[in-house]
Write a protein that holds these residues in place. Structure first.
Motif, mmCIF file in Angstrom:
data_model
loop_
_atom_site.group_PDB
_atom_site.id
_atom_site.type_symbol
_atom_site.label_atom_id
_atom_site.label_comp_id
_atom_site.label_asym_id
_atom_site.label_seq_id
_atom_site.Cartn_x
_atom_site.Cartn_y
_atom_site.Cartn_z
ATOM 1 N N VAL A 125 -43.289 -34.087 99.696
ATOM 2 C CA VAL A 125 -43.918 -34.700 100.872
ATOM 3 C C VAL A 125 -43.182 -35.980 101.250
ATOM 4 O O VAL A 125 -42.951 -36.251 102.432
ATOM 5 N N GLY A 126 -42.775 -36.762 100.259
ATOM 6 C CA GLY A 126 -41.991 -37.963 100.538
ATOM 7 C C GLY A 126 -40.659 -37.646 101.194
ATOM 8 O O GLY A 126 -40.221 -38.351 102.107
ATOM 9 N N VAL A 141 -50.394 -24.447 106.434
ATOM 10 C CA VAL A 141 -50.754 -25.867 106.410
ATOM 11 C C VAL A 141 -49.570 -26.710 106.858
ATOM 12 O O VAL A 141 -48.426 -26.260 106.868
ATOM 13 N N ASP A 142 -49.872 -27.949 107.207
ATOM 14 C CA ASP A 142 -48.840 -28.923 107.565
ATOM 15 C C ASP A 142 -48.098 -29.313 106.288
ATOM 16 O O ASP A 142 -48.716 -29.752 105.318
ATOM 17 N N GLY A 143 -46.785 -29.173 106.297
ATOM 18 C CA GLY A 143 -45.977 -29.488 105.130
ATOM 19 C C GLY A 143 -45.956 -30.955 104.769
ATOM 20 O O GLY A 143 -45.522 -31.323 103.681
ATOM 21 N N LYS A 144 -46.439 -31.813 105.658
ATOM 22 C CA LYS A 144 -46.478 -33.252 105.383
ATOM 23 C C LYS A 144 -47.821 -33.678 104.805
ATOM 24 O O LYS A 144 -48.049 -34.860 104.584
ATOM 25 N N SER A 145 -48.701 -32.723 104.541
ATOM 26 C CA SER A 145 -50.037 -33.005 104.028
ATOM 27 C C SER A 145 -50.148 -32.619 102.555
ATOM 28 O O SER A 145 -50.126 -31.430 102.215
ATOM 29 N N MET A 176 -52.797 -32.821 100.654
ATOM 30 C CA MET A 176 -54.029 -32.051 100.463
ATOM 31 C C MET A 176 -53.863 -30.616 100.955
ATOM 32 O O MET A 176 -54.360 -29.681 100.324
ATOM 33 N N GLY A 177 -53.176 -30.445 102.065
ATOM 34 C CA GLY A 177 -52.924 -29.101 102.568
ATOM 35 C C GLY A 177 -52.107 -28.275 101.597
ATOM 36 O O GLY A 177 -52.408 -27.106 101.337
#
Length: 80
Positions: free
Chosen positions: A18-19, A37-41, A43-44
């Motif tokens: 994510v970073g 899901v959003d790859g930047k999340s 939790m997702g």
């Protein structure tokens, strides 16, 4: 748009992944089964089945930006 399969094996992998993609200007979708899901999340990502390969789809107007992203996350990409 480009699509690759990735594997995120540990919590540390998810955090680092994510970073790595946070600065990417485009959208990153991760899908496993019927879930997307959003790859930047973080939790997702944790809502996905991390034991199976995850399909990553990167969307951006600049193909070179996608190529740079894929180079940055190369250690997570698995052969298809």
């Amino acid at each position: 748009m480009k699509t690759v399969n990735i594997r995120l094996s540990t919590i540390a992998d998810v955090r680092e992944f994510v970073g790595d993609i946070a600065a990417f200007e485009g959208d990153v979708d991760l899908s496993s089964g019927r879930y997307v899901v959003d790859g930047k999340s973080i939790m997702g990502i944790f809502s996905l089945d991390l034991l199976s390969p995850i399909k990553l789809t990167a969307h951006a107007e600049d193909e070179k930006a996608i190529d740079k992203l894929l180079e940055k996350i190369a250690k997570y990409v698995i052969a298809e």
